[in-house]
Design a protein around this motif. Structure first.
Motif, PDB file in Angstrom:
ATOM      1  N   LYS A 194       1.059  -1.080  -0.022  1.00 53.74           N
ATOM      2  CA  LYS A 194       0.115  -0.027  -0.161  1.00 53.74           C
ATOM      3  C   LYS A 194       1.037   1.155   0.002  1.00 53.74           C
ATOM      4  O   LYS A 194       1.919   1.402   0.523  1.00 53.74           O
ATOM      5  CB  LYS A 194      -0.910   0.170   1.198  1.00 53.74           C
ATOM      6  N   PHE A 195       0.325   2.306  -0.668  1.00 59.69           N
ATOM      7  CA  PHE A 195       1.004   3.557  -0.627  1.00 59.69           C
ATOM      8  C   PHE A 195       0.333   4.549   0.202  1.00 59.69           C
ATOM      9  O   PHE A 195      -0.920   4.843   0.060  1.00 59.69           O
ATOM     10  CB  PHE A 195       1.356   4.153  -2.093  1.00 59.69           C
ATOM     11  N   ILE A 232      -2.653   9.241   4.666  1.00 58.44           N
ATOM     12  CA  ILE A 232      -4.040   8.961   3.787  1.00 58.44           C
ATOM     13  C   ILE A 232      -3.202   8.171   2.594  1.00 58.44           C
ATOM     14  O   ILE A 232      -2.220   8.184   2.047  1.00 58.44           O
ATOM     15  CB  ILE A 232      -4.352  10.332   3.082  1.00 58.44           C
ATOM     16  N   GLU A 233      -4.180   7.006   2.509  1.00 60.79           N
ATOM     17  CA  GLU A 233      -3.717   6.204   1.481  1.00 60.79           C
ATOM     18  C   GLU A 233      -4.071   6.519   0.049  1.00 60.79           C
ATOM     19  O   GLU A 233      -4.950   7.174  -0.119  1.00 60.79           O
ATOM     20  CB  GLU A 233      -4.793   4.509   1.790  1.00 60.79           C
ATOM     21  N   ILE A 234      -3.233   6.000  -0.765  1.00 61.42           N
ATOM     22  CA  ILE A 234      -3.061   6.362  -2.149  1.00 61.42           C
ATOM     23  C   ILE A 234      -3.550   5.030  -2.971  1.00 61.42           C
ATOM     24  O   ILE A 234      -3.354   4.045  -2.825  1.00 61.42           O
ATOM     25  CB  ILE A 234      -1.803   6.943  -2.790  1.00 61.42           C
ATOM     26  N   THR A 256      -9.374  17.990  -1.795  1.00 64.75           N
ATOM     27  CA  THR A 256     -10.350  17.512  -0.778  1.00 64.75           C
ATOM     28  C   THR A 256     -10.008  16.259  -0.266  1.00 64.75           C
ATOM     29  O   THR A 256     -10.067  15.911   1.220  1.00 64.75           O
ATOM     30  CB  THR A 256     -11.866  17.483  -1.259  1.00 64.75           C
ATOM     31  N   ALA A 257      -9.725  15.485  -1.014  1.00 61.81           N
ATOM     32  CA  ALA A 257      -9.093  13.644  -0.482  1.00 61.81           C
ATOM     33  C   ALA A 257      -7.835  13.875   0.360  1.00 61.81           C
ATOM     34  O   ALA A 257      -7.530  13.170   1.056  1.00 61.81           O
ATOM     35  CB  ALA A 257      -9.164  13.078  -1.591  1.00 61.81           C
ATOM     36  N   PHE A 258      -7.062  14.837  -0.328  1.00 59.20           N
ATOM     37  CA  PHE A 258      -5.597  15.254   0.349  1.00 59.20           C
ATOM     38  C   PHE A 258      -5.359  16.339   0.718  1.00 59.20           C
ATOM     39  O   PHE A 258      -4.801  17.266   0.122  1.00 59.20           O
ATOM     40  CB  PHE A 258      -4.511  14.502  -0.668  1.00 59.20           C
ATOM     41  N   PRO A 259      -5.504  16.819   1.771  1.00 59.57           N
ATOM     42  CA  PRO A 259      -5.738  18.156   2.540  1.00 59.57           C
ATOM     43  C   PRO A 259      -4.196  18.376   2.819  1.00 59.57           C
ATOM     44  O   PRO A 259      -3.423  17.395   3.047  1.00 59.57           O
ATOM     45  CB  PRO A 259      -6.536  18.078   3.892  1.00 59.57           C
TER      46      PRO A 259
END
Length: 334
Positions: free
Chosen positions: A193-194, A206-208, A223-226
């Motif tokens: 996982k990244f 936060i998972e990519i 929004t997903a990656f503040p």
């Protein structure tokens, strides 16, 4: 004089095509094929323009416009470029089956949103005047990456408004993608996982995930990656230690390296051969790997990860949007 009066009447009743500077709110919808779409996260944050046609399935002018709207969708790359198209019903009786039937009959291939998929609240905001006067169906809107709403838009003006919206970028956001080099093997889905993680606050993580094209990508800040302090991309290994790609041939290669008969030349080989994570390659590594191959142990010594990334982390930099990692399977030196 009579002609002038008639002309003035026409001008009075024509809808004004000036654009108030409204910000389009975010929404999440599900199309008739079950795909979820988030306006900000999936499109605007990635500097894509979104075009929406409000319609309903038995609307005669909507049907008449359908082949022309479809051609626009094709002309702009069918969602593969920087413009995405939706058609969203405005009536409460157009369910998935109705919109699917409409799409099949009139050969519409853009994203179709029915009442089942969340069309109603979006349509009502336009019909109740939140964004200005409502002119019936079909109605077209163009949403720029910086959230600016272009409304109302005549069909004949779509190209011009899309061109303007393309210049209204979400300038603070950059889309990054990950390029993975896996020497000598194919990485199994789900084994790593990244994450985007703060260097100064590791709990901010936060998972990519992979996008629709199967590519790891993310847009930052979004929004997903503040925003976070000193963001970097990290990898987590979650795959098993034992693997069919790690065999006795790897033991032989490591032994030859230790005996100076055939030294490893590549960094990934040296990382893969360091079974116990002591930054050396010795007989202890041979022993640890042999036990995993023979299924005597389910983990490598010293909690060594099943997969390693080279480099271990990558800070993000807007000037380098293609972030590259070599993913090493521990023990796989061939």
């Amino acid at each position: 004089m009579k002609y002038l009066k008639n002309a003035l009447l026409v001008l009075i009743f024509l809808p004004s095509m000036s654009y108030a500077q409204f910000t389009m709110h975010n929404f999440t919808v599900t199309d008739v094929h079950g795909q979820v779409h988030r306006l900000y996260e999936d499109y605007l944050d990635k500097n894509k323009v979104v075009v929406v046609k409000f319609f309903f399935t038995t609307c005669p002018p909507c049907i008449a416009n359908a082949p022309y709207f479809q051609q626009k969708y094709v002309d702009y790359g069918e969602g593969n470029g920087d413009v995405e198209f939706f058609h969203i019903t405005t009536i409460p009786t157009d369910y998935d089956a109705d919109v699917l039937a409409y799409e099949n009959q009139y050969q519409q291939t853009m994203k179709g949103i029915s009442v089942d998929g969340g069309a109603r609240p979006i349509a009502l905001e336009f019909k109740d005047g939140t964004y200005g006067s409502w002119y019936g169906t079909p109605t077209f809107i163009v949403i720029a990456p910086n959230r600016t709403l272009h409304y109302p838009v005549q069909f004949s003006q779509l190209d011009a408004q899309i061109a303007i919206a393309r210049t209204e970028k979400n300038t603070s956001a950059t889309t990054f993608s990950l390029s993975l080099n896996t020497p000598g093997y194919t990485l199994t889905d789900g084994h790593v996982k990244f994450y985007l993680q703060s260097q100064t606050n590791p709990s901010q993580k936060i998972e990519i995930t992979k996008d629709a094209q199967g590519q790891y990508s993310f847009t930052y800040p979004s929004t997903a990656f503040p925003e976070m302090e000193e963001p970097e991309v990290t990898m987590e290994s979650i795959g098993p230690a034992a693997s069919k790609i790690v065999t006795a041939a790897d033991l032989v290669a490591i032994q030859k390296h230790i005996l100076l008969l055939a030294s490893f030349q590549e960094d990934y080989q040296k990382a893969a051969a360091d079974i116990n994570s002591d930054n050396k390659i010795t007989a202890a590594d041979l022993s640890g790997l042999r036990k995993v191959i023979l299924l005597l142990n389910t983990e490598f010594p010293n909690h060594t990860a099943s997969y390693k990334s080279l480099p271990a982390t990558q800070p993000i930099n807007p000037s380098n949007t293609n972030i590259q990692f070599t993913i090493v399977k521990t023990g796989n030196v061939n």
